[in-house]
Design a protein around this motif. Sequence first.
Motif, PDB file in Angstrom:
ATOM      1  N   LEU A  48       0.852  -1.183   0.000  1.00  0.00           N
ATOM      2  CA  LEU A  48       0.000   0.000   0.000  1.00  0.00           C
ATOM      3  C   LEU A  48       0.890   1.237   0.000  1.00  0.00           C
ATOM      4  CD1 LEU A  48      -2.486  -1.208   2.752  1.00  0.00           C
ATOM      5  CD2 LEU A  48      -2.752  -1.393   0.268  1.00  0.00           C
ATOM      6  N   VAL A  49       0.593   2.192  -0.884  1.00  0.00           N
ATOM      7  CA  VAL A  49       1.399   3.404  -1.028  1.00  0.00           C
ATOM      8  C   VAL A  49       0.531   4.605  -0.693  1.00  0.00           C
ATOM      9  CG1 VAL A  49       2.795   4.784  -2.617  1.00  0.00           C
ATOM     10  CG2 VAL A  49       2.776   2.286  -2.823  1.00  0.00           C
ATOM     11  N   GLY A  50       1.014   5.444   0.228  1.00  0.00           N
ATOM     12  CA  GLY A  50       0.264   6.614   0.671  1.00  0.00           C
ATOM     13  C   GLY A  50       0.635   7.864  -0.107  1.00  0.00           C
ATOM     14  N   ASP A  51       0.142   8.991   0.363  1.00  0.00           N
ATOM     15  CA  ASP A  51       0.424  10.281  -0.253  1.00  0.00           C
ATOM     16  C   ASP A  51       1.840  10.733   0.087  1.00  0.00           C
ATOM     17  OD1 ASP A  51      -2.157  10.442  -1.302  1.00  0.00           O
ATOM     18  OD2 ASP A  51      -2.929  11.354   0.541  1.00  0.00           O
ATOM     19  N   ALA A  52       2.427  11.523  -0.799  1.00  0.00           N
ATOM     20  CA  ALA A  52       3.784  12.033  -0.589  1.00  0.00           C
ATOM     21  C   ALA A  52       3.836  12.907   0.655  1.00  0.00           C
ATOM     22  CB  ALA A  52       4.240  12.828  -1.804  1.00  0.00           C
ATOM     23  N   VAL A  53       4.975  12.853   1.342  1.00  0.00           N
ATOM     24  CA  VAL A  53       5.203  13.689   2.526  1.00  0.00           C
ATOM     25  C   VAL A  53       6.334  14.665   2.225  1.00  0.00           C
ATOM     26  CG1 VAL A  53       4.371  11.958   4.166  1.00  0.00           C
ATOM     27  CG2 VAL A  53       6.768  11.984   3.536  1.00  0.00           C
ATOM     28  N   ALA A  54       6.390  15.751   3.007  1.00  0.00           N
ATOM     29  CA  ALA A  54       7.408  16.782   2.779  1.00  0.00           C
ATOM     30  C   ALA A  54       7.888  17.324   4.113  1.00  0.00           C
ATOM     31  CB  ALA A  54       6.821  17.903   1.929  1.00  0.00           C
ATOM     32  N   GLY A  55       8.924  18.126   4.055  1.00  0.00           N
ATOM     33  CA  GLY A  55       9.421  18.836   5.224  1.00  0.00           C
ATOM     34  C   GLY A  55       9.960  17.926   6.307  1.00  0.00           C
ATOM     35  N   ALA A  56       9.644  18.266   7.563  1.00  0.00           N
ATOM     36  CA  ALA A  56      10.160  17.528   8.715  1.00  0.00           C
ATOM     37  C   ALA A  56       9.679  16.080   8.714  1.00  0.00           C
ATOM     38  CB  ALA A  56       9.738  18.227  10.011  1.00  0.00           C
ATOM     39  N   ARG A  58       9.087  14.234   6.106  1.00  0.00           N
ATOM     40  CA  ARG A  58       9.910  13.531   5.102  1.00  0.00           C
ATOM     41  C   ARG A  58      11.296  13.227   5.671  1.00  0.00           C
ATOM     42  NH1 ARG A  58      12.557  16.110  -0.166  1.00  0.00           N
ATOM     43  NH2 ARG A  58      13.330  14.212  -1.096  1.00  0.00           N
ATOM     44  N   GLU A  59      11.934  14.195   6.310  1.00  0.00           N
ATOM     45  CA  GLU A  59      13.264  14.001   6.886  1.00  0.00           C
ATOM     46  C   GLU A  59      13.239  12.923   7.964  1.00  0.00           C
ATOM     47  OE1 GLU A  59      16.062  15.280   5.638  1.00  0.00           O
ATOM     48  OE2 GLU A  59      14.745  16.155   4.122  1.00  0.00           O
ATOM     49  N   ALA A  60      12.210  12.932   8.816  1.00  0.00           N
ATOM     50  CA  ALA A  60      12.087  11.909   9.850  1.00  0.00           C
ATOM     51  C   ALA A  60      11.895  10.532   9.226  1.00  0.00           C
ATOM     52  CB  ALA A  60      10.923  12.237  10.778  1.00  0.00           C
ATOM     53  N   TYR A  62      13.001   9.517   6.263  1.00  0.00           N
ATOM     54  CA  TYR A  62      14.284   9.061   5.713  1.00  0.00           C
ATOM     55  C   TYR A  62      15.247   8.641   6.819  1.00  0.00           C
ATOM     56  CZ  TYR A  62      13.213  10.310   0.890  1.00  0.00           C
ATOM     57  OH  TYR A  62      12.676  10.365  -0.370  1.00  0.00           O
ATOM     58  N   ALA A  63      15.258   9.358   7.930  1.00  0.00           N
ATOM     59  CA  ALA A  63      16.124   8.982   9.052  1.00  0.00           C
ATOM     60  C   ALA A  63      15.728   7.605   9.585  1.00  0.00           C
ATOM     61  CB  ALA A  63      16.044  10.030  10.164  1.00  0.00           C
ATOM     62  N   ASP A  64      14.422   7.343   9.696  1.00  0.00           N
ATOM     63  CA  ASP A  64      13.947   6.034  10.153  1.00  0.00           C
ATOM     64  C   ASP A  64      14.316   4.954   9.142  1.00  0.00           C
ATOM     65  OD1 ASP A  64      12.414   4.303  11.990  1.00  0.00           O
ATOM     66  OD2 ASP A  64      11.044   4.143  10.278  1.00  0.00           O
ATOM     67  N   PHE A  65      14.176   5.254   7.852  1.00  0.00           N
ATOM     68  CA  PHE A  65      14.556   4.292   6.814  1.00  0.00           C
ATOM     69  C   PHE A  65      16.045   3.947   6.914  1.00  0.00           C
ATOM     70  CE2 PHE A  65      16.458   3.455   2.691  1.00  0.00           C
ATOM     71  CZ  PHE A  65      15.778   2.313   2.322  1.00  0.00           C
ATOM     72  N   ASP A  66      16.889   4.951   7.060  1.00  0.00           N
ATOM     73  CA  ASP A  66      18.336   4.718   7.189  1.00  0.00           C
ATOM     74  C   ASP A  66      18.640   3.820   8.390  1.00  0.00           C
ATOM     75  OD1 ASP A  66      18.880   6.247   4.963  1.00  0.00           O
ATOM     76  OD2 ASP A  66      19.463   8.033   6.107  1.00  0.00           O
ATOM     77  N   ARG A  67      17.973   4.083   9.525  1.00  0.00           N
ATOM     78  CA  ARG A  67      18.172   3.272  10.720  1.00  0.00           C
ATOM     79  C   ARG A  67      17.768   1.822  10.468  1.00  0.00           C
ATOM     80  NH1 ARG A  67      14.852   1.100  13.845  1.00  0.00           N
ATOM     81  NH2 ARG A  67      13.092   2.346  13.138  1.00  0.00           N
TER      82      ARG A  67
END
Length: 81
Positions: A48-56, A58-60, A62-67
């Motif tokens: 399932l794919v949701g709506d695009a996110v931006a700003g803080a 989005r950054e959070a 990506y940080a969770d994905f990296d972890r």
Amino acid sequence: MSGRGRGWARPRVSEGIAYYCGFARSTVGLLTDAEERPQRVDATGTLLVGDAVAGAEREAGYADFDRRAREFVGSSSPRRG
């Protein structure tokens, strides 16, 4: 894909990649949220794919994905002893 299918597919994909690339071993993992649109897999195995996110947010994300990616790589690396 059913839960049973996922259990069967992951080792087969890993073995196929290892064979094709000439590696002794390969490990495949599904890491959702690698893009700007949040993703999750439901109980039936549907992505399932949701709506695009931006700003803080989005950054959070990506940080969770990296972890999670670092944890996956660390947990799937062969142990040397």
